[in-house]
Design a protein around this motif. Structure first.
Motif, PDB file in Angstrom:
ATOM      1  N   ILE A 130      -3.720  10.847   9.072  1.00  0.00           N
ATOM      2  CA  ILE A 130      -2.413  11.758   9.491  1.00  0.00           C
ATOM      3  C   ILE A 130      -1.642  11.966   8.216  1.00  0.00           C
ATOM      4  CG2 ILE A 130      -2.272  10.424  11.503  1.00  0.00           C
ATOM      5  CD1 ILE A 130      -0.450   8.587  10.455  1.00  0.00           C
ATOM      6  N   THR A 131      -0.515  12.817   8.341  1.00  0.00           N
ATOM      7  CA  THR A 131       0.254  13.226   7.427  1.00  0.00           C
ATOM      8  C   THR A 131       1.384  12.015   7.001  1.00  0.00           C
ATOM      9  OG1 THR A 131       1.869  14.285   8.554  1.00  0.00           O
ATOM     10  CG2 THR A 131       0.001  15.630   7.825  1.00  0.00           C
ATOM     11  N   GLN A 132       1.802  12.151   5.822  1.00  0.00           N
ATOM     12  CA  GLN A 132       3.016  11.075   5.650  1.00  0.00           C
ATOM     13  C   GLN A 132       4.177  11.258   6.460  1.00  0.00           C
ATOM     14  OE1 GLN A 132       2.704  11.243   0.966  1.00  0.00           O
ATOM     15  NE2 GLN A 132       4.135   9.787   1.620  1.00  0.00           N
ATOM     16  N   ARG A 133       4.361  12.404   6.886  1.00  0.00           N
ATOM     17  CA  ARG A 133       5.604  12.603   7.956  1.00  0.00           C
ATOM     18  C   ARG A 133       5.245  11.959   9.296  1.00  0.00           C
ATOM     19  NH1 ARG A 133       7.872  18.462   8.614  1.00  0.00           N
ATOM     20  NH2 ARG A 133       8.611  18.129   6.412  1.00  0.00           N
ATOM     21  N   HIS A 134       3.913  12.102   9.716  1.00  0.00           N
ATOM     22  CA  HIS A 134       3.604  11.416  10.827  1.00  0.00           C
ATOM     23  C   HIS A 134       3.536  10.200  10.809  1.00  0.00           C
ATOM     24  CE1 HIS A 134       0.151  11.516  14.447  1.00  0.00           C
ATOM     25  NE2 HIS A 134       1.297  10.737  14.741  1.00  0.00           N
ATOM     26  N   ILE A 175       0.914  -1.132  -0.022  1.00  0.00           N
ATOM     27  CA  ILE A 175      -0.087   0.262  -0.170  1.00  0.00           C
ATOM     28  C   ILE A 175       0.979   1.378  -0.062  1.00  0.00           C
ATOM     29  CG2 ILE A 175      -1.587   1.157   1.223  1.00  0.00           C
ATOM     30  CD1 ILE A 175      -2.689  -1.396   2.357  1.00  0.00           C
ATOM     31  N   PRO A 176       0.734   2.176  -0.984  1.00  0.00           N
ATOM     32  CA  PRO A 176       1.636   3.400  -1.031  1.00  0.00           C
ATOM     33  C   PRO A 176       1.227   4.036   0.348  1.00  0.00           C
ATOM     34  CG  PRO A 176       0.555   2.957  -3.225  1.00  0.00           C
ATOM     35  CD  PRO A 176      -0.083   1.956  -2.153  1.00  0.00           C
ATOM     36  N   LEU A 177       2.496   4.871   0.922  1.00  0.00           N
ATOM     37  CA  LEU A 177       2.386   5.529   1.970  1.00  0.00           C
ATOM     38  C   LEU A 177       1.264   6.703   2.023  1.00  0.00           C
ATOM     39  CD1 LEU A 177       6.085   5.857   3.153  1.00  0.00           C
ATOM     40  CD2 LEU A 177       4.324   4.223   3.759  1.00  0.00           C
ATOM     41  N   ASN A 178       1.258   7.369   0.660  1.00  0.00           N
ATOM     42  CA  ASN A 178       0.412   8.610   0.816  1.00  0.00           C
ATOM     43  C   ASN A 178      -1.364   7.922   0.970  1.00  0.00           C
ATOM     44  OD1 ASN A 178       0.669   7.304  -1.591  1.00  0.00           O
ATOM     45  ND2 ASN A 178      -0.692   8.918  -2.761  1.00  0.00           N
ATOM     46  N   TYR A 179      -1.595   6.574   0.549  1.00  0.00           N
ATOM     47  CA  TYR A 179      -2.852   6.064   0.927  1.00  0.00           C
ATOM     48  C   TYR A 179      -2.999   5.548   2.363  1.00  0.00           C
ATOM     49  CZ  TYR A 179      -3.121   5.811  -4.287  1.00  0.00           C
ATOM     50  OH  TYR A 179      -3.183   5.998  -5.740  1.00  0.00           O
ATOM     51  N   LEU A 180      -1.717   5.201   2.546  1.00  0.00           N
ATOM     52  CA  LEU A 180      -1.885   4.436   4.260  1.00  0.00           C
ATOM     53  C   LEU A 180      -2.218   5.864   5.061  1.00  0.00           C
ATOM     54  CD1 LEU A 180      -1.968   1.937   5.834  1.00  0.00           C
ATOM     55  CD2 LEU A 180       0.641   2.194   5.735  1.00  0.00           C
ATOM     56  N   ARG A 233       7.169   8.683  11.129  1.00  0.00           N
ATOM     57  CA  ARG A 233       7.506   8.867  12.710  1.00  0.00           C
ATOM     58  C   ARG A 233       7.076   7.678  13.453  1.00  0.00           C
ATOM     59  NH1 ARG A 233       6.699  14.424  12.391  1.00  0.00           N
ATOM     60  NH2 ARG A 233       4.669  14.248  13.467  1.00  0.00           N
ATOM     61  N   ILE A 234       5.687   7.370  12.992  1.00  0.00           N
ATOM     62  CA  ILE A 234       5.367   6.071  13.792  1.00  0.00           C
ATOM     63  C   ILE A 234       5.700   4.850  13.216  1.00  0.00           C
ATOM     64  CG2 ILE A 234       3.136   4.672  13.834  1.00  0.00           C
ATOM     65  CD1 ILE A 234       1.537   7.016  13.734  1.00  0.00           C
ATOM     66  N   ARG A 235       6.286   4.642  12.029  1.00  0.00           N
ATOM     67  CA  ARG A 235       6.861   3.626  11.596  1.00  0.00           C
ATOM     68  C   ARG A 235       8.330   3.346  12.146  1.00  0.00           C
ATOM     69  NH1 ARG A 235       5.199   1.502   6.041  1.00  0.00           N
ATOM     70  NH2 ARG A 235       7.310   1.872   5.494  1.00  0.00           N
ATOM     71  N   LYS A 236       8.903   4.281  12.188  1.00  0.00           N
ATOM     72  CA  LYS A 236      10.123   4.563  12.954  1.00  0.00           C
ATOM     73  C   LYS A 236      10.225   4.178  14.215  1.00  0.00           C
ATOM     74  CE  LYS A 236      14.164   7.396  12.996  1.00  0.00           C
ATOM     75  NZ  LYS A 236      15.066   8.565  12.675  1.00  0.00           N
ATOM     76  N   SER A 237       9.210   4.640  15.167  1.00  0.00           N
ATOM     77  CA  SER A 237       9.328   4.109  16.401  1.00  0.00           C
ATOM     78  C   SER A 237       8.742   2.729  16.768  1.00  0.00           C
ATOM     79  CB  SER A 237       8.270   5.446  17.360  1.00  0.00           C
ATOM     80  OG  SER A 237       6.835   4.919  16.835  1.00  0.00           O
TER      81      SER A 237
END
Length: 196
Positions: free
Chosen positions: A182-186, A171-176, A189-193
């Motif tokens: 939320i924004t792609q930036r947010h 699933i492309p990140l913008n759709y997710l 951050r969630i995926r990284k944490s």
């Protein structure tokens, strides 16, 4: 994948409800139209009237609408071994306010609304099955609303990780991000944490 294999997936799915007879399942399996949609193809577009429902043999779909500010909002994903359509339009036979788009190459079985109406009249088993499918859809949407209103974006993302881990990479990140509200930036951050 051959049509025969695709047909077996549909038969197995319908059998899992323990409602239809073998003859009823075979009958509907012969009434469907195998179709391949490529990535980015539409199953239905906004302002069209939904005349079909499809069983997803493989691939992923997203349902989205466009806001008055011309932004696309993804509110639903559909995965293999489930049905997809623009439900409100399909039920009311009015123009759809949503788009249903393939986000991967997909293989589906299309069933016309006319066929479904005939099946309903042919046997109480079909009425029972369609009721069960409608109840599933309601519970799915209720869970989605509760997650959006009650849980954090991180919890909503973890829910996807638990329930559909095999699909997330497709699933492309913008759709997710849009689906999670939320924004792609947010989302990054969630995926990284979570990864740490």
């Amino acid at each position: 994948m051959t049509v025969i294999v695709m047909n077996e997936k549909l038969k197995n799915y319908l059998t899992s409800f323990n409602v239809l007879s073998e003859e009823e399942i075979t009958f509907v399996a012969n009434k469907v139209t195998p179709t391949i949609l490529k990535k980015s193809d539409y199953f239905i577009r906004e302002n069209e009237t939904s005349k079909e429902v499809a069983f997803i043999s493989s691939g992923i779909f997203r349902s989205f609408y466009t806001t008055s500010a011309d932004e696309e909002v993804t509110y639903c994903f559909r995965f293999e071994n489930s049905f997809v359509t623009a439900y409100s339009s399909f039920l009311t036979q009015t123009k759809s306010i949503e788009n249903v788009q393939a986000i991967t190459d997909t293989e589906i079985f299309k069933i016309s609304r006319d066929t479904i109406l005939k099946l309903e009249k042919s046997s109480p088993n079909w009425v029972k099955l369609l009721k069960m499918l409608a109840e599933q859809e309601y519970l799915y949407l209720e869970k989605r609303v509760f997650l959006l209103q009650k849980e954090s974006a991180e919890k909503r993302y973890k829910d996807l990780l638990i329930n559909t881990p095999n699909y997330l990479q497709q699933i492309p990140l913008n759709y997710l991000a849009s689906y999670l509200g939320i924004t792609q930036r947010h989302l990054s951050r969630i995926r990284k944490s979570i990864a740490n």
